[in-house]
Write a protein that holds these residues in place. Structure first.
Motif, short mmCIF file in Angstrom:
data_model
loop_
_atom_site.label_atom_id
_atom_site.label_comp_id
_atom_site.label_asym_id
_atom_site.label_seq_id
_atom_site.Cartn_x
_atom_site.Cartn_y
_atom_site.Cartn_z
N THR A 1 0.84 -1.20 0.00
CA THR A 1 0.00 0.00 0.00
C THR A 1 0.87 1.24 0.00
OG1 THR A 1 -0.11 0.13 2.41
CG2 THR A 1 -1.83 -1.18 1.32
N ASP B 1 -0.68 4.19 1.32
CA ASP B 1 -1.43 5.10 2.18
C ASP B 1 -1.26 4.83 3.67
OD1 ASP B 1 -2.84 2.75 2.41
OD2 ASP B 1 -4.72 3.54 1.60
N TRP C 1 -6.89 8.27 7.63
CA TRP C 1 -6.85 7.48 6.40
C TRP C 1 -8.22 7.50 5.73
CZ3 TRP C 1 -10.03 3.26 5.63
CH2 TRP C 1 -9.81 2.53 4.45
N SER C 2 -8.22 7.49 4.41
CA SER C 2 -9.47 7.30 3.66
C SER C 2 -9.12 6.77 2.28
CB SER C 2 -10.26 8.60 3.55
OG SER C 2 -9.62 9.51 2.70
N GLU C 3 -10.12 6.20 1.63
CA GLU C 3 -9.95 5.76 0.26
C GLU C 3 -11.14 6.25 -0.55
OE1 GLU C 3 -9.31 1.55 0.71
OE2 GLU C 3 -11.43 1.10 0.70
N GLN D 1 -17.81 4.38 0.92
CA GLN D 1 -16.47 4.92 1.16
C GLN D 1 -16.06 4.52 2.57
OE1 GLN D 1 -15.70 8.89 2.37
NE2 GLN D 1 -13.81 9.02 1.20
N SER E 1 -13.24 5.01 5.69
CA SER E 1 -12.24 5.96 6.18
C SER E 1 -12.06 5.83 7.69
CB SER E 1 -12.63 7.40 5.83
OG SER E 1 -13.80 7.79 6.53
N ARG F 1 -13.20 1.26 -7.76
CA ARG F 1 -12.91 2.52 -7.04
C ARG F 1 -13.06 3.69 -7.98
NH1 ARG F 1 -8.26 0.03 -3.69
NH2 ARG F 1 -9.48 -0.68 -1.91
#
Length: 120
Positions: A15, A17, A46-48, A92, A94, A118
């Motif tokens: 990763t 992130d 953190w988020s995606e 989402q 996070s 995504r």
């Protein structure tokens, strides 16, 4: 032939992130397309991106809190709570909080990056 398999070396997903993903069972670790089980630690803040996966996802929170936005509804889970999100649901994930969130994620069928969809 053994009727069980003890996982001692999960696949650590690379990763960028800061999130730790250890897949114990699934496509990358055991070539199992039916289910994936991963231990994860999401760092603070953190988020995606939003995604609409083609698999059901179950999450169980071990420590900390995790935020989910599902169809514009904000849901926050804490340690000891779990959630099931049906496939083809826009979501989402996070951790907008100030402590890491440790959790277990189970996907059925198994997590497949080509089927997570995504958003950019």
């Amino acid at each position: 032939m053994k009727k069980y398999f003890v996982q001692t070396t999960p696949f650590v997903v690379p990763t960028t992130d800061g999130k730790l993903i250890e897949e114990h069972h699934g496509m990358a670790s055991t070539n199992n397309a039916e289910i994936s089980i991963a231990h994860m630690i999401a760092p603070p803040e953190w988020s995606e991106p939003f995604q609409t996966p083609e698999f059901d996802e179950y999450t169980y929170i071990i420590k900390g809190k995790k935020q989910f936005i599902i169809d514009d509804e904000i849901i926050v889970l804490e340690a000891g709570q779990s959630i099931q999100i049906e496939k083809n649901t826009r979501v989402q994930y996070s951790n907008p909080f100030d402590e890491p969130c440790e959790y277990i994620a189970i996907c059925k069928p198994a997590f497949d990056f080509t089927k997570v969809h995504r958003e950019e």
